[in-house]
Design an enzyme around this catalytic site. Structure first.
Site, PDB file in Angstrom:
ATOM      1  N   GLU A  62       0.699  -1.174  -0.016  1.00  9.62           N
ATOM      2  CA  GLU A  62      -0.189   0.038   0.005  1.00  9.62           C
ATOM      3  C   GLU A  62       0.845   1.403  -0.017  1.00  9.62           C
ATOM      4  O   GLU A  62       0.385   1.896  -0.253  1.00  9.62           O
ATOM      5  CB  GLU A  62      -1.527  -0.307   1.412  1.00  9.62           C
ATOM      6  CG  GLU A  62      -2.079  -0.854   1.252  1.00  9.62           C
ATOM      7  CD  GLU A  62      -1.774  -2.298   1.676  1.00  9.62           C
ATOM      8  OE1 GLU A  62      -0.254  -2.534   2.053  1.00  9.62           O
ATOM      9  OE2 GLU A  62      -2.179  -3.136   2.324  1.00  9.62           O
ATOM     10  N   PHE A 124     -11.589  -6.872  14.099  1.00  7.90           N
ATOM     11  CA  PHE A 124     -10.166  -7.059  13.110  1.00  7.90           C
ATOM     12  C   PHE A 124      -9.983  -6.274  12.529  1.00  7.90           C
ATOM     13  O   PHE A 124     -11.647  -5.398  11.099  1.00  7.90           O
ATOM     14  CB  PHE A 124     -11.208  -8.640  12.910  1.00  7.90           C
ATOM     15  CG  PHE A 124     -10.263  -8.656  12.016  1.00  7.90           C
ATOM     16  CD1 PHE A 124      -8.960  -9.876  12.367  1.00  7.90           C
ATOM     17  CD2 PHE A 124     -10.167  -8.924  10.450  1.00  7.90           C
ATOM     18  CE1 PHE A 124      -7.696 -10.216  11.147  1.00  7.90           C
ATOM     19  CE2 PHE A 124      -9.048  -9.462   9.334  1.00  7.90           C
ATOM     20  CZ  PHE A 124      -8.322 -10.405  10.022  1.00  7.90           C
ATOM     21  N   GLN A 125      -8.896  -5.915  12.128  1.00 10.80           N
ATOM     22  CA  GLN A 125      -8.641  -5.240  11.378  1.00 10.80           C
ATOM     23  C   GLN A 125      -9.101  -3.526  11.456  1.00 10.80           C
ATOM     24  O   GLN A 125      -9.672  -3.277  10.416  1.00 10.80           O
ATOM     25  CB  GLN A 125      -8.623  -5.230   9.785  1.00 10.80           C
ATOM     26  CG  GLN A 125      -7.545  -6.760   9.590  1.00 10.80           C
ATOM     27  CD  GLN A 125      -7.403  -7.409   8.174  1.00 10.80           C
ATOM     28  OE1 GLN A 125      -8.299  -7.031   7.459  1.00 10.80           O
ATOM     29  NE2 GLN A 125      -6.269  -7.868   8.058  1.00 10.80           N
ATOM     30  N   LYS A 174     -17.628  -0.737   5.629  1.00  6.68           N
ATOM     31  CA  LYS A 174     -17.831  -2.303   5.225  1.00  6.68           C
ATOM     32  C   LYS A 174     -19.617  -1.405   5.491  1.00  6.68           C
ATOM     33  O   LYS A 174     -20.609  -1.951   3.798  1.00  6.68           O
ATOM     34  CB  LYS A 174     -17.675  -3.662   5.560  1.00  6.68           C
ATOM     35  CG  LYS A 174     -17.744  -4.732   4.895  1.00  6.68           C
ATOM     36  CD  LYS A 174     -17.506  -5.517   5.701  1.00  6.68           C
ATOM     37  CE  LYS A 174     -17.423  -6.911   4.806  1.00  6.68           C
ATOM     38  NZ  LYS A 174     -17.853  -8.371   4.939  1.00  6.68           N
ATOM     39  N   MET A 481      24.726   9.989   2.197  1.00  7.55           N
ATOM     40  CA  MET A 481      23.799  10.961   2.721  1.00  7.55           C
ATOM     41  C   MET A 481      24.184  11.131   3.790  1.00  7.55           C
ATOM     42  O   MET A 481      24.467  12.407   4.754  1.00  7.55           O
ATOM     43  CB  MET A 481      22.571  11.262   2.279  1.00  7.55           C
ATOM     44  CG  MET A 481      22.754  12.540   2.796  1.00  7.55           C
ATOM     45  SD  MET A 481      23.824  14.141   2.092  1.00  7.55           S
ATOM     46  CE  MET A 481      22.045  14.769   0.566  1.00  7.55           C
TER      47      MET A 481
END
Ligand SMILES: Cc1cc2nc3c(=O)[nH]c(=O)nc-3n(C[C@H](O)[C@H](O)[C@H](O)COP(=O)(O)OP(=O)(O)OC[C@H]3O[C@@H](n4cnc5c(N)ncnc54)[C@H](O)[C@@H]3O)c2cc1C
Ligand SMILES: Cc1ncc(C[n+]2csc(CCOP(=O)(O)OP(=O)(O)O)c2C)c(N)n1
Lengths: 586, 172
Positions: A62, A124-125, A174, A481
């Site tokens: 993602e 959940f999630q 959802k 760097m």
């Protein structure tokens, strides 16, 4: 974007939230969606399955989706759109959202959420992504009612793309996606609490013109706002009318062609010697869509201390935030410059330009020519071969700074990099996004060996889509760097900055991407030409460069132009860039 | 922020704003102060004559540059309808405190006299305590509390400031 047919006849129909969501994107003219599916957004994916006019790009992470959307947006000027699932899908997107916020990139990010009645239940999630992203979005929404969905999406696109652009997140539970409502997409939207000012105050513009018309040593300091306002032509008209030199920030590169004699290249910590000295010596500084970042100003009290400052920015809070402005102008750069350009008179800047030319000749960008391979040479050659006609997406670190310094920037929206957040791993997914949005120019990704390993998984997305991306890895075996800072400021104690890498050529080949390794300057030109000629697919080139090279010039953090460290290379043994050579000749 | 908050230019400001009454708006504003390191002396939120709009009164401190940034940052929030710094205007402001003071049969009268002088109200009485409601400017509420301290304050509940701009008193 012209909306395609297929979208007609949906207004007024009863449909699910998931269908409404997709119809809204169609109405907005979204052609590309970067995403990753999961449980709570499965309904949306089901709708996408039958849809042909939105291209969904399945990234491999993602974070990759958000950076790809940023690259797409920067290259095209259109908002980048992302769809991810709840919980880990949403948190993985966070870095890209923060990156877009810092660099003012319009994104609309949709996250799935657990059903409304479970919110707050450690379901959940479930994560509170609206809470998590509040400080890194321009605005965000949790949609609790399917009847609010279309209007919220309209508002999200409107807010993301107007005023100072930025990311907007919309959280979609959802059950809202499953519920039904009549689809109505508002044609326009107005929010009583959000009305960005686009027209500059004419009295202020007149004051600015008066100041400019008296200037002896004017300097334009141009930033990313010029690119997002599509105002390069107006900037060019101003610089050319005034005969005023122009320096750009990292994000302003491409706003003005560097081949021009008036260009001083980039200013700031790793900007050119002469641009920083010009800032110090100028008497009127015209800041245009630039935000006086500390990488640009160093010690703020000393920045352009001899100059009156005009500051044009669409965001009132950007003005006088770090450096007080004598003439602040709030408004859209393009509109303000159209008016300002009418009011200013050509200036006699011959002496000033002559002085600057002297500095250019004495302190060009340069690097050592000793037969070993250096990144500067690679980028210099890339600029020469493409003549600036390429979109170049850089990662973060030394390779980023050399790209900024040595490429011949010519067009707006061709320089893409992570400036404000400085996100390693940005370049590969962002270059992908740019390549999905633009096919008129070759897209080249330039990354260090460290940064490349942060989103290396996106090679699969590149391969799956057979994107004609050219991937150049600058392999110095170090987190260069940071190693440079350790060398300069930490007694060369290279604590955890040596980094190993896989065999990048083999890795690329494992993904089905042709690849090549270059270790000698003699092979650089032919390999770049070969990569660019390979137009119908990706190619990766690993450049194995000297391990301990440093980026010069450098103004150490928080210091002034008096502390600038120029390249130690004597002019003769080094190669000064082509673009600088032109300058030096005047 | 470049400037420090401890120099002599630091001044208290009363900022009044109207915001969309959306869920999370208070959070956004509190979060802004926390993230930018601005001080909040007090913050009150309440409904207005319009259901969809809330009024917030924020008492903060800083030098001119910081206050300017605070104003701009508050204005920049998408849910902000209007922000005004009332400090240089004439405005009416009020705070409220409920003070539960210990008392003995002998001190009770004295406490009630103090209350009367300040025009505060006694709102609860028990054999060993008196509860006083004080409304007024911050100075007045401070003064009441100071006068009551020697008797022993058992509990104190105090609101933040609410404020509203005074209307111009033009010729009739
Ligand atoms: C390793 C590293 C080194 C760096 N070194 C340097 C360096 O040497 N030099 C350098 O310049 N940068 C450097 N940077 C980048 C730096 O951190 C900042 O990201 C950059 O300087 C900001 O650019 P900007 O001022 O153009 O502002 P941006 O971040 O591009 O912001 C744009 C500004 O324009 C305004 N704006 C947007 N749209 C409009 C519009 N339509 N009209 C008017 N105004 C608008 C915005 O409100 C904002 O103020 C470095 C970054 C990294 C990671
Ligand atoms: C995600 C992330 N982690 C850490 C850093 C700090 N950082 C800045 S530059 C740099 C080194 C980058 O090394 P490499 O990608 O190899 O590029 P080089 O500098 O060698 O060109 C690091 C670690 C960062 N910018 N981003």
């Amino acid at each position: 974007m012209t909306p395609t047919k297929a979208q007609d006849n949906h207004q007024g129909k009863l449909m699910t939230g998931a269908e409404i969501f997709v119809r809204c994107l169609v109405e907005e003219g979204v052609d590309t969606l970067f995403g990753y599916p999961g449980g709570v957004v499965i309904g949306i994916y089901d709708v996408l399955h039958d849809l042909t006019h939105i291209k969904h790009i399945l990234t491999r992470h993602e974070q990759g989706a958000t950076h790809a959307a940023e690259g797409y947006s920067k290259a095209t000027g259109r908002p980048g759109v992302v769809l991810v699932t709840s919980g880990p899908g949403a948190t993985n997107a966070v870095t890209g959202i923060a990156d877009a916020y810092m660099d003012s990139i319009p994104l609309v990010v949709f996250t799935g959420q657990v059903v409304t009645k479970l919110i707050g239940n450690d379901a959940f999630q479930e994560v509170d992504i609206v809470g998590i992203t509040r400080p890194i979005t321009k605005h965000n929404y949790l949609v609790k009612d399917v009847n609010e969905l279309a209007r919220t999406i309209k508002a999200a696109f409107y807010i993301a793309t107007t005023g100072r652009p930025g990311p907007v997140l919309v959280d979609l539970p959802k059950d809202v996606l499953a519920a039904k409502a009549v689809f109505e997409y508002p044609k326009t939207i107005s929010l009583r609490s959000y009305n960005p000012v686009v027209d500059g105050n004419i009295r202020q513009i007149k004051k600015a013109a008066e100041l400019i018309n008296e200037a002896k040593r004017p300097l334009l300091y141009v930033g990313g706002g010029v690119i997002s306002s599509n105002a390069s032509a107006e900037v060019r008209a101003l610089a050319d009318k005034l005969h005023a030199p122009i320096t750009t920030t990292l994000h302003g590169l491409g706003a003005y062609p560097e081949q021009s004699k008036l260009s001083l290249g980039m200013l700031g910590m790793h900007g050119t010697w002469y641009s920083n000295v010009a800032v110090d010596q100028c008497d009127v500084l015209i800041a245009i869509g630039a935000r006086f970042d500390d990488r640009v100003t160093g010690k703020v009290e000393e920045f352009a201390k001899n100059a009156k400052k005009i500051h044009i920015d669409i965001d009132p809070s950007a003005i006088s935030k770090n450096v007080p402005a004598d003439v602040p102008i709030v408004g859209d750069v393009k509109r303000v410059l159209k008016q300002l350009n009418e009011l200013v008179k050509p200036l006699d800047t011959k002496e000033w330009l002559k002085t600057i030319d002297g500095w250019k000749a004495e302190h060009p960008l340069r690097y050592k020519q000793d037969g070993s391979l250096r990144a500067q040479h690679v980028i210099d050659k890339l600029g020469e071969i493409t003549d600036g006609d390429a979109i170049v997406v850089s990662d973060v670190g030394q390779s980023q700074m050399w790209t900024a310094q040595f490429f011949k920037w010519k067009h707006p929206r061709t320089q893409i990099t992570s400036g404000g957040l400085g996100t390693m791993g940005f370049s590969l997914p962002a270059a992908m996004g740019a390549a999905f949005g633009r096919r008129d120019l070759p897209v080249v990704c330039i990354s260090g060996d460290g940064g490349f390993q942060m989103n290396i998984q996106e090679l699969a997305t590149v391969a799956q889509n057979n994107l004609p991306l050219k991937i150049f890895i600058i392999n110095n075996g170090y987190l260069g760097m940071v190693r440079q800072w350790q060398e300069f400021f930490w007694k060369k104690r290279y604590s955890h900055t040596q980094i190993t890498s896989p065999d990048f050529v083999k890795v690329a080949e494992a993904y089905g991407i042709p690849a090549q390794r270059v270790s000698s300057p003699a092979d650089v030109e032919a390999t770049i030409r070969k990569a660019l000629a390979h137009k119908d697919g990706p190619m990766l080139v690993e450049f194995v460069v000297v391990p301990e090279e440093n980026v010069f010039p450098m103004i150490p953090a928080g210091q002034t132009v008096n502390e600038i460290m120029d390249s130690p290379e004597p002019l003769k043994q080094s190669h000064a860039t082509h673009k600088t050579m032109i300058h030096a000749k005047g | 922020m470049a400037s420090s908050t401890t120099n002599e230019h630091v001044k208290q400001h009363t900022i009044s704003m109207t915001v969309e009454n959306h869920f999370g708006t208070l959070n956004r504003i509190a979060g802004l102060f926390a993230a930018k390191g601005y001080n909040i002396d007090s913050l009150t939120v309440g409904p207005t004559e319009d259901d969809a709009v809330s009024r917030m009164t924020i008492v903060t401190r800083g030098d001119d540059q910081i206050i300017e940034q605070i104003m701009k940052q508050l204005h920049k929030l998408i849910d902000t309808i209007k922000v005004v710094d009332l400090t240089d205007d004439t405005f009416v402001d009020r705070e409220l405190a409920l003070v539960k003071v210990q008392c003995t049969p002998t001190s009770r009268m004295e406490i009630m006299q103090i209350s009367e002088i300040f025009r505060t109200k006694v709102v609860d009485v028990s054999p060993k305590t008196l509860t006083i409601e004080a409304t007024g400017s911050q100075l007045k509420v401070d003064a009441v509390i100071n006068m009551l301290k020697p008797f022993g304050i058992k509990e104190l509940a105090r609101t933040g400031r609410v404020a509203i701009k005074r209307e111009f008193q033009g010729e009739a």
